[in-house]
Scaffold this active site. Structure first.
Site, PDB file in Angstrom:
ATOM      1  N   LYS A   1      43.980  56.953  46.709  1.00  0.00           N
ATOM      2  CA  LYS A   1      44.355  58.332  46.356  1.00  0.00           C
ATOM      3  C   LYS A   1      44.272  59.185  47.609  1.00  0.00           C
ATOM      4  CE  LYS A   1      42.881  56.919  41.990  1.00  0.00           C
ATOM      5  NZ  LYS A   1      42.050  55.733  41.936  1.00  0.00           N
TER       6      LYS A   1
ATOM      7  N   THR B   1      35.835  36.853  31.534  1.00  0.00           N
ATOM      8  CA  THR B   1      36.497  37.498  32.675  1.00  0.00           C
ATOM      9  C   THR B   1      35.583  37.336  33.884  1.00  0.00           C
ATOM     10  OG1 THR B   1      35.421  39.587  32.243  1.00  0.00           O
ATOM     11  CG2 THR B   1      37.554  39.254  31.186  1.00  0.00           C
TER      12      THR B   1
ATOM     13  N   GLU C   1      42.579  38.543  29.224  1.00  0.00           N
ATOM     14  CA  GLU C   1      42.704  39.140  27.889  1.00  0.00           C
ATOM     15  C   GLU C   1      44.077  38.898  27.259  1.00  0.00           C
ATOM     16  OE1 GLU C   1      41.365  40.484  30.550  1.00  0.00           O
ATOM     17  OE2 GLU C   1      39.697  41.833  30.080  1.00  0.00           O
TER      18      GLU C   1
ATOM     19  N   TRP D   1      49.475  58.693  45.524  1.00  0.00           N
ATOM     20  CA  TRP D   1      48.934  57.357  45.428  1.00  0.00           C
ATOM     21  C   TRP D   1      49.613  56.416  46.413  1.00  0.00           C
ATOM     22  CZ3 TRP D   1      48.166  55.842  39.558  1.00  0.00           C
ATOM     23  CH2 TRP D   1      47.172  56.673  39.009  1.00  0.00           C
TER      24      TRP D   1
HETATM   25  P1  ADP Z   1      43.020  35.793  35.991  1.00  0.00           P
HETATM   26  O1  ADP Z   1      41.610  35.550  35.712  1.00  0.00           O
HETATM   27  O2  ADP Z   1      43.993  35.002  35.226  1.00  0.00           O
HETATM   28  O3  ADP Z   1      43.337  35.931  37.445  1.00  0.00           O
HETATM   29  P2  ADP Z   1      42.132  38.231  35.511  1.00  0.00           P
HETATM   30  O4  ADP Z   1      41.978  38.685  34.127  1.00  0.00           O
HETATM   31  O5  ADP Z   1      40.937  37.866  36.311  1.00  0.00           O
HETATM   32  O6  ADP Z   1      43.153  37.120  35.395  1.00  0.00           O
HETATM   33  O7  ADP Z   1      42.931  39.233  36.396  1.00  0.00           O
HETATM   34  C1  ADP Z   1      44.080  39.842  35.897  1.00  0.00           C
HETATM   35  C2  ADP Z   1      44.567  40.816  36.912  1.00  0.00           C
HETATM   36  O8  ADP Z   1      45.145  40.133  38.021  1.00  0.00           O
HETATM   37  C3  ADP Z   1      45.686  41.675  36.400  1.00  0.00           C
HETATM   38  O9  ADP Z   1      45.209  42.734  35.627  1.00  0.00           O
HETATM   39  C4  ADP Z   1      46.324  42.117  37.696  1.00  0.00           C
HETATM   40  O10 ADP Z   1      45.628  43.176  38.299  1.00  0.00           O
HETATM   41  C5  ADP Z   1      46.184  40.904  38.573  1.00  0.00           C
HETATM   42  N1  ADP Z   1      47.427  40.139  38.562  1.00  0.00           N
HETATM   43  C6  ADP Z   1      47.744  39.077  37.814  1.00  0.00           C
HETATM   44  N2  ADP Z   1      48.974  38.627  38.120  1.00  0.00           N
HETATM   45  C7  ADP Z   1      49.458  39.439  39.082  1.00  0.00           C
HETATM   46  C8  ADP Z   1      50.682  39.529  39.819  1.00  0.00           C
HETATM   47  N3  ADP Z   1      51.659  38.656  39.650  1.00  0.00           N
HETATM   48  N4  ADP Z   1      50.815  40.513  40.725  1.00  0.00           N
HETATM   49  C9  ADP Z   1      49.835  41.414  40.925  1.00  0.00           C
HETATM   50  N5  ADP Z   1      48.662  41.388  40.277  1.00  0.00           N
HETATM   51  C10 ADP Z   1      48.473  40.418  39.369  1.00  0.00           C
END
Ligand code: ADP
Length: 540
Positions: A440, A188, A333, A445
């Site tokens: 917040k 990550t 994940e 929210w």
């Molecule tokens: P990646 O590395 O594939 O970008 P990450 O695990 O770093 O995935 O990040 C995942 C996070 O990105 C999600 O938990 C969410 O917060 C955000 N995310 C992914 N897709 C979207 C989406 N379509 N709209 C809003 N947030 C998104």
């Protein structure tokens, strides 16, 4: 009583073996890092992957060893996807946009002994090399002609990829691997603390790819020409190297060329009909098309994920390029796909504006993923499209724990995504915010994503971010940081006026600060933690 059916293992190599038989002429086109375009077939890729599997053996790579890559989307990286996992080792793709310290941390944490890297990343390697503890061999993804001199001590062999392949036979039997064993590893991006390793299995990889090709998911078939601009160095480019191969789709790999001009050239030359990537890439492409008066004629669908797709982007793709946006949500994940907002019967019957609004939601779970939202005490919340809570997921391609970490992140068998979402009665999930980014204010929210999406509709803004800043009366209040498009000028008051009929009055930002650029994470998301640190005193 057990069913009386065969129990063959779902392995990564089986995809390429199938493609070699049934999609042997299917094309893989890639932009070389050295310049020019490389073009070959799935059959050629399968042959070279077997040579590479033999080369890995010669390099001393054995079952379950981690093999690192620092590479763009190219045919060579594609071969590594199959040769490494297919031979029973673990493909560890590394995101070159991570900070050098994080990069060194994950190379050491994964105990990678062999690293395959593109020419572009040699300076980066030089920078982190003194911190690396386990690395023994480097292979440069190039031919003899472009092979550079090693910047590292002589003790570390510095090998040429094409020379390695050339020296090997293509006779190789893919081993029969237990489907539950690890196939690939991705960390990550570690916006808080050290990056954490997500270890995908052969089974999870196959099931994820299988589910994602369906019409209700990414809708990938043999007739499609795909351009994944999502990098193969992070979450396996949303599984596209596997799913495209399963169906023998024409696969276009853009190399290091993610800018508008390079993408437009590939789209036109190869007649790409399906694009996949994060919103920032599409902002660049749409702006370039606008400046050049180009329309993306061959493109039919654009999958947008990784961050929220604003309604303006959804509308622009549809009205200017006749391309349908499939909004998708996922995370490292989740391999990464959780939901996709595909065109179904329900959506087709909606008037256009209502359809655009629905498209801003992240979609419905693909078959295999279970989803729920939970409140503070972990009680399940109704799927009424209004109640919002922590988004929890389950499924065969969701992580149960992190590499070399004992503590399980699961709560009663569910994975907490760290996102706050609503789910409506039709099952459409809508991300309200990351739980740490939600603002917040006076016990209520405010969604930073909704506010950003509203603001970015203003024609003068190129990019923006909303963060919660400590406030003496309301706990937190929204602050808007805005990057203006070139040669644009606008006042704060004009932006507030623009927003005033788009969001509730108490959502309006307390202040707007114009900045030249915003900091991004290694996966292209805005680094809000850094912004919160920099601007925390501004509203008190
Ligand atoms: P990646 O590395 O594939 O970008 P990450 O695990 O770093 O995935 O990040 C995942 C996070 O990105 C999600 O938990 C969410 O917060 C955000 N995310 C992914 N897709 C979207 C989406 N379509 N709209 C809003 N947030 C998104």
């Amino acid at each position: 009583m057990k069913g009386l059916m065969m129990d063959s293992h779902l392995t990564v190599s089986s995809i390429l073996q199938y493609a070699e038989k049934y999609h042997k002429d299917g094309e893989i086109v890639s932009r070389n890092v050295e310049g020019g375009i490389h073009r070959y077939s799935y059959q050629d890729a399968a042959i070279r992957s077997r040579c590479l599997a033999n080369a890995l053996k010669r390099l001393g790579v054995t079952q379950q060893d981690r093999v690192a890559t620092l590479a763009w989307n190219t045919h060579r990286h594609y071969e590594l996807y199959y040769a490494v996992s297919g031979s029973g080792a673990i493909l560890h793709t590394i995101n070159p946009r991570l900070f050098p310290d994080q990069l060194a941390y994950i190379l050491n944490h994964a105990e990678d002994e062999v690293l395959f890297l593109d020419l572009t990343f040699i300076p980066l390697l030089e920078q982190v090399a003194p911190q690396l503890k386990s690395l023994k061999k480097i292979v440069v993804l190039t031919d003899r002609e472009h092979m550079p001199k090693s910047p590292l001590p002589d003790a570390i062999p510095f090998l040429c990829y094409e020379a390695l392949i050339e020296a090997e036979s293509d006779a190789y039997e893919w081993p029969d691997i237990d489907e539950t064993s690890a196939a690939s590893l991705c960390y990550t991006s570690g916006t808080t603390g050290n990056p954490k390793g997500v270890l995908y299995s052969h089974r999870s990889t196959i099931l994820h790819a299988w589910a994602s090709i369906s019409r209700e998911a990414l809708d990938i078939g043999n007739n499609n020409t795909l351009l994944p601009v999502v990098p193969m160095f992070h979450v396996n480019a949303w599984g596209i190297p596997y799913s495209a191969t399963m169906v023998g789709a024409k696969l276009i790999l853009p190399g290091a060329g993610m800018d508008g001009a390079s993408l437009c050239e590939l789209i036109a030359a190869e007649q790409v009909d399906l694009l996949l990537g994060v919103p920032t890439i599409w902002l660049g492409l749409l702006q370039y098309c606008e400046q050049q008066g180009i329309t993306l004629d061959p493109v039919k669908n654009v999958v947008i994920g990784g961050a929220a797709a604003p309604i303006t982007m959804i509308r622009d793709f549809q009205e200017k390029h006749n391309a349908f946006v499939m909004h998708a949500w996922g995370m490292t994940e989740l391999s990464p796909i959780g939901t996709v907002n595909s065109l179904n019967r329900y959506m087709s019957n909606l008037p256009l504006e209502a359809r655009y609004t629905l498209q801003t939601k992240q979609g419905r779970p693909v078959y295999g993923i279970e989803m729920k939202i939970a409140g503070q005490d972990n009680q399940a919340l109704p799927h009424d499209g209004e109640s919002f809570g922590h988004l929890l997921v389950k499924g065969p391609w969701v992580a149960t724990s992190y590499y070399k970490e004992d503590k399980s992140p699961l709560i009663d068998g569910w994975f907490d995504t760290g996102d706050v979402a609503t789910i409506d009665p039709q099952g459409y999930m809508n991300i309200v915010d990351r739980s740490k980014d939600v603002i917040k204010s006076g016990g209520e929210w405010i969604s930073s994503i909704d506010l950003e999406n509203a603001a970015i509709g203003h024609p003068a803004l190129a990019e923006c971010a909303v963060i919660g800043v400590p406030h003496p009366k309301w706990d937190e209040r929204p602050l808007l940081l805005a990057v203006l498009k070139e040669d644009m000028e606008i006042s704060k008051e004009e932006i507030i006026f623009y927003l005033s009929d788009k969001v509730a009055k108490w959502w309006l930002p307390d202040d707007i600060i114009f900045v030249d650029e915003l900091p991004h994470t290694a996966t292209g998301k805005i680094l809000k933690m850094k912004l919160r640190e920099s601007y925390q005193g501004t509203l008190s």
